[in-house]
Scaffold this active site. Structure first.
Site: not given
Ligand code: NAD
Length: 295
Positions: A54, A98, A121
């Site tokens: 990412k 994460q 997200d």
């Protein structure tokens, strides 16, 4: 009908190139450079590799990125403080934490602490609710990447029967909502199946489109699908392979070789849904930097 492989790797490269060109234009006009933050807790190798990919993609697109790494022993209050600081950081357009987190940290509490305006997200209930209502929102990255694949490969979804296998909050559930929505791609009749589904094969045999997000290697087999089915394989499973450099290889939830000839479209693993997930995170961050979702 010949089978078309949906090349997620190439598509994500195209999308990243489009984003890079847009960031160039923004820079030239003196606008705000998109800035993504990533919080990585502990040293789970899969999480490390996702975050690395990412951050690398951000850099390639001309975004700013900030990586915050903390050991697995971090306490929940310490992590909540980091999130509070990121929420307040005016230069940061969005950030991700994460998952999975160490067991002593409540993931729901962490997700709820993220400002929905920075929740690129799309996991916060505000974004999930807005998505379900068809309002502007940050769409969860994997389902959003799949929609983008269906759109760019001109795969008809209207009136089609889609069977989603797996009901996770990050893939199966939002996918079923998005594909049943009154939008394009969407307008599907959706069956959401899971571990308690009684006769999965009866459902998958009726499917025009199957989205498999289960986490069991080669779970969907050729006898479970009809001719010309569209296969979207979300699964990423490590299986031992002594011939591979790393000692393992990645395979999906679908028996790719077995189903290939029957499918009209199919995503490979790796190189299918995975790269699209990263591309859609970048799309969300760009939207965040332009205040397109919340004004
Ligand atoms: P999960 O691991 O949280 O849950 C698995 C789901 O599968 C559950 O909803 C369960 O009901 C269902 N399931 C289990 N056994 C079943 C059975 N016998 N029949 C029908 N359904 C069954 O789900 P997840 O987080 O969506 O992950 C699924 C897979 O997708 C994993 O391999 C994961 O690594 C992968 N994944 C890939 C990406 C990507 O970017 N490609 C993103 C997220 C997840």
């Amino acid at each position: 009908m010949a089978t078309t492989i949906i090349d997620g790797k190439a598509l994500s490269k195209t999308i990243k190139e489009e984003i890079r060109e847009e960031v160039e234009r923004i820079k030239k006009n003196g606008g705000k450079i998109p800035h993504l933050g990533a919080v990585l807790i502990g040293d789970n190798p899969a999480s490390e590799s996702y975050v690395r990919s990412k951050v690398r993609s951000c850099e390639k697109c001309g975004f700013k990125s900030t990586l915050i790494r903390k050991p697995a022993q971090i306490t929940e209050p310490q992590l909540l403080k980091i999130i509070a600081d990121l929420n307040q950081d005016d230069d940061l357009d969005g950030f991700i934490v994460q998952l999975p987190l160490p067991e002593h940290i409540d993931e729901d509490k962490i997700t709820l602490a993220i400002d929905p305006k920075k929740d690129v997200d799309g996991f916060h209930p505000v974004n999930f609710g807005r998505m379900a209502l068809g309002l502007p929102s940050y769409l969860p990255a994997t389902p959003n990447g799949i929609l983008e694949m269906l759109k760019r490969y001109n795969i008809e979804t209207t009136g089609k029967h889609c069977v989603v296998v797996g009901r996770s909050n990050i893939v199966g559930k939002p996918m079923s909502i998005l594909l049943s929505g009154k939008s394009h791609p969407g307008n599907c009749t959706v069956t959401l199946t899971h571990s308690r589904t009684k006769d999965l094969k009866a459902d998958t045999l009726r499917a025009d489109i199957i989205v498999a997000a289960i986490g069991i290697p080669n779970f969907i087999t050729a006898d479970m699908v009809k001719d010309d089915v569209v296969i979207i394989d979300v699964g990423i499973n490590r299986v031992e392979d002594v011939t591979a450099k790393r000692g393992y290889r990645l395979i999906g939830d679908v028996d790719y070789e077995g189903i290939f000839a029957k499918a009209s479209y199919i995503t490979p693993v790796p190189g299918g849904v995975g790269p699209m997930t990263v591309a859609s995170l970048l799309m969300n961050t760009l939207k965040a930097s332009k205040n397109e979702v919340f004004d």
